[in-house]
Design a protein around this motif. Structure first.
Motif, PDB file in Angstrom:
ATOM      1  N   ASP A 189       3.574   9.830  11.419  1.00 10.70           N
ATOM      2  CA  ASP A 189       2.193   9.691  10.591  1.00 10.70           C
ATOM      3  C   ASP A 189       2.179  10.248   9.295  1.00 10.70           C
ATOM      4  N   VAL A 190       1.377   9.816   8.439  1.00 12.57           N
ATOM      5  CA  VAL A 190       1.069  10.358   7.149  1.00 12.57           C
ATOM      6  C   VAL A 190      -0.380  10.588   7.031  1.00 12.57           C
ATOM      7  N   GLY A 191      -0.543  11.662   6.202  1.00  9.79           N
ATOM      8  CA  GLY A 191      -2.136  11.564   5.952  1.00  9.79           C
ATOM      9  C   GLY A 191      -2.430  11.248   4.591  1.00  9.79           C
ATOM     10  N   SER A 192      -3.855  10.992   4.201  1.00  6.05           N
ATOM     11  CA  SER A 192      -4.139  10.642   3.049  1.00  6.05           C
ATOM     12  C   SER A 192      -5.391  11.258   2.869  1.00  6.05           C
ATOM     13  N   VAL A 193      -5.681  11.593   1.390  1.00  3.02           N
ATOM     14  CA  VAL A 193      -6.747  12.395   1.156  1.00  3.02           C
ATOM     15  C   VAL A 193      -7.396  11.772  -0.046  1.00  3.02           C
ATOM     16  N   ASN A 194      -8.223  10.939  -0.151  1.00  2.00           N
ATOM     17  CA  ASN A 194      -9.016   9.973  -1.168  1.00  2.00           C
ATOM     18  C   ASN A 194      -7.732   9.167  -1.358  1.00  2.00           C
ATOM     19  N   ASP A 195      -7.002   9.348  -2.795  1.00  2.00           N
ATOM     20  CA  ASP A 195      -5.748   8.694  -3.287  1.00  2.00           C
ATOM     21  C   ASP A 195      -4.619   9.463  -3.151  1.00  2.00           C
ATOM     22  N   ARG A 196      -4.668  10.441  -2.303  1.00  2.41           N
ATOM     23  CA  ARG A 196      -3.294  11.318  -2.407  1.00  2.41           C
ATOM     24  C   ARG A 196      -2.810  11.231  -0.936  1.00  2.41           C
ATOM     25  N   LEU A 255      -2.570   7.660   8.567  1.00  4.96           N
ATOM     26  CA  LEU A 255      -1.786   6.340   8.417  1.00  4.96           C
ATOM     27  C   LEU A 255      -0.736   6.486   9.762  1.00  4.96           C
ATOM     28  N   PRO A 256      -1.068   6.035  10.734  1.00  2.94           N
ATOM     29  CA  PRO A 256      -0.264   6.230  11.947  1.00  2.94           C
ATOM     30  C   PRO A 256       1.029   5.276  11.674  1.00  2.94           C
ATOM     31  N   GLY A 257       2.016   6.266  12.340  1.00  2.00           N
ATOM     32  CA  GLY A 257       3.464   5.657  12.199  1.00  2.00           C
ATOM     33  C   GLY A 257       3.829   4.920  11.022  1.00  2.00           C
ATOM     34  N   ALA A 258       3.344   5.663   9.710  1.00  2.00           N
ATOM     35  CA  ALA A 258       3.353   4.918   8.539  1.00  2.00           C
ATOM     36  C   ALA A 258       4.974   4.929   7.920  1.00  2.00           C
ATOM     37  N   VAL A 259       5.659   6.033   8.171  1.00  2.00           N
ATOM     38  CA  VAL A 259       7.060   6.074   7.615  1.00  2.00           C
ATOM     39  C   VAL A 259       8.270   6.253   8.751  1.00  2.00           C
ATOM     40  N   GLN A 260       9.301   5.596   8.567  1.00  2.00           N
ATOM     41  CA  GLN A 260      10.496   5.845   9.283  1.00  2.00           C
ATOM     42  C   GLN A 260      11.474   6.732   8.795  1.00  2.00           C
ATOM     43  N   LEU A 261      11.929   7.611   9.563  1.00  2.00           N
ATOM     44  CA  LEU A 261      12.651   8.784   9.171  1.00  2.00           C
ATOM     45  C   LEU A 261      13.510   8.959  10.057  1.00  2.00           C
TER      46      LEU A 261
END
Length: 299
Positions: free
Chosen positions: A122-129, A285-291
């Motif tokens: 998962d990835v977090g977003s803050v406004n546009d960041r 942003l759930p499961g937004a990236v694959q590492l």
């Protein structure tokens, strides 16, 4: 298996060893792990383009090498990748690297990476960041700023730099009043720090058992002056911070933080600091990236 390793040429580890020697060390470590590697040392401004090109090459595994701040900077590229990307941690704290099971010497990290398996995060977003691990205000943003100051003053020792940064932060943190919204719940707190993490951290070494749990955790360090900050710091070091009377932890999938003084405050995103005003709206942003991780999948 062939890897294309994109390295932040301005990373402290690279500068200490020298670019050519560092690249040779990486290639030798991959060879020892039964893999092959091409190393591209690039300026921080060119990391996005270089990583995008590596991702487009279907015959090679793309790897980005750098600290938490470097990984934060390429998050938009990772979101568009559509395939797993390896991480090679080169920073001081390396929160994400530890969460991926990549710790120890560079050689140990590369050996683990060669045997790694894809995971989603998962990835977090803050406004546009965006941020991959931690965002915070108060003590934590001051700590990030002091760490940069200490790195310049004490380049010969990361341990000394960290100790100086922690001491300065404990001494000079000032309480802030924050309106916090977590889902439908609202509360106003006076705090020395507010920290938002993507999923939950545990233990003294602050590691996440799960990278795709779909929640934020909000940690509120109550305002209480120098003594309470020292106690809180000790509880973190000892691994007993979950039971600290000075720390409140809440979870939710959406968070809003608003400073009551309406000022533009310093906010840290994975160790990088920016000044932002107005409500800070956190979305997941759930499961937004694959590492690629050297750890078991956790669900």
């Amino acid at each position: 298996m062939h890897h294309t390793v994109i390295v932040n040429a301005r990373a402290g580890t690279v500068l200490e060893a020298g670019p050519e020697a560092f690249a040779a060390r990486i290639m030798a470590a991959f060879e020892a792990g039964g893999c092959a590697a091409e190393v591209r040392l690039v300026h921080p401004r060119e990391l996005d383009d270089a990583l995008s090109l590596a991702i487009e090459n279907a015959d090679s595994v793309p790897v980005i090498a750098g600290g938490d701040g470097t990984i934060n900077g390429v998050l938009p590229v990772l979101l568009r990748a559509g395939r797993p990307v390896g991480i090679l941690p080169l920073g001081t704290v390396n929160i994400l690297g530890r969460d991926l099971g990549l710790a120890g010497s560079l050689e140990h990290q590369i050996a683990a990476l060669c045997k790694g398996e894809p995971v989603v995060m998962d990835v977090g977003s803050v406004n546009d960041r965006m941020f991959h691990s931690i965002s915070g205000m108060g003590f934590f943003s001051l700590m990030a700023r002091n760490r940069e100051y200490a790195r310049r003053r004490f380049p010969f020792s990361r341990a000394v730099a960290f100790l100086v940064a922690a001491t300065r932060s404990i001494l000079f943190t000032r309480a802030i009043t924050v309106d916090i919204g977590i889902g439908s719940e609202r509360r106003v707190v006076e705090a020395d720090a507010v920290l938002v993490t993507v999923n939950s951290f545990e233990g003294a070494d602050w590691r996440r058992p799960c990278l795709d749990g779909g929640v934020f955790e909000v940690h509120i360090l109550n305002a209480g002056g120098l003594y309470s900050r020292c106690k809180a710091a000790l509880s973190v070091v000892s691994g007993k911070w979950r039971n600290s009377a000075n720390l409140i932890s809440l979870t939710g999938s959406a968070v809003t933080l608003t400073r009551r003084d309406k000022r533009r405050g310093h906010i840290t995103f994975d160790g990088e600091v920016e000044r932002k005003a107005g409500p800070l709206v956190y979305n997941l942003l759930p499961g937004a990236v694959q590492l690629i991780a050297a750890r078991e999948r956790a669900h």
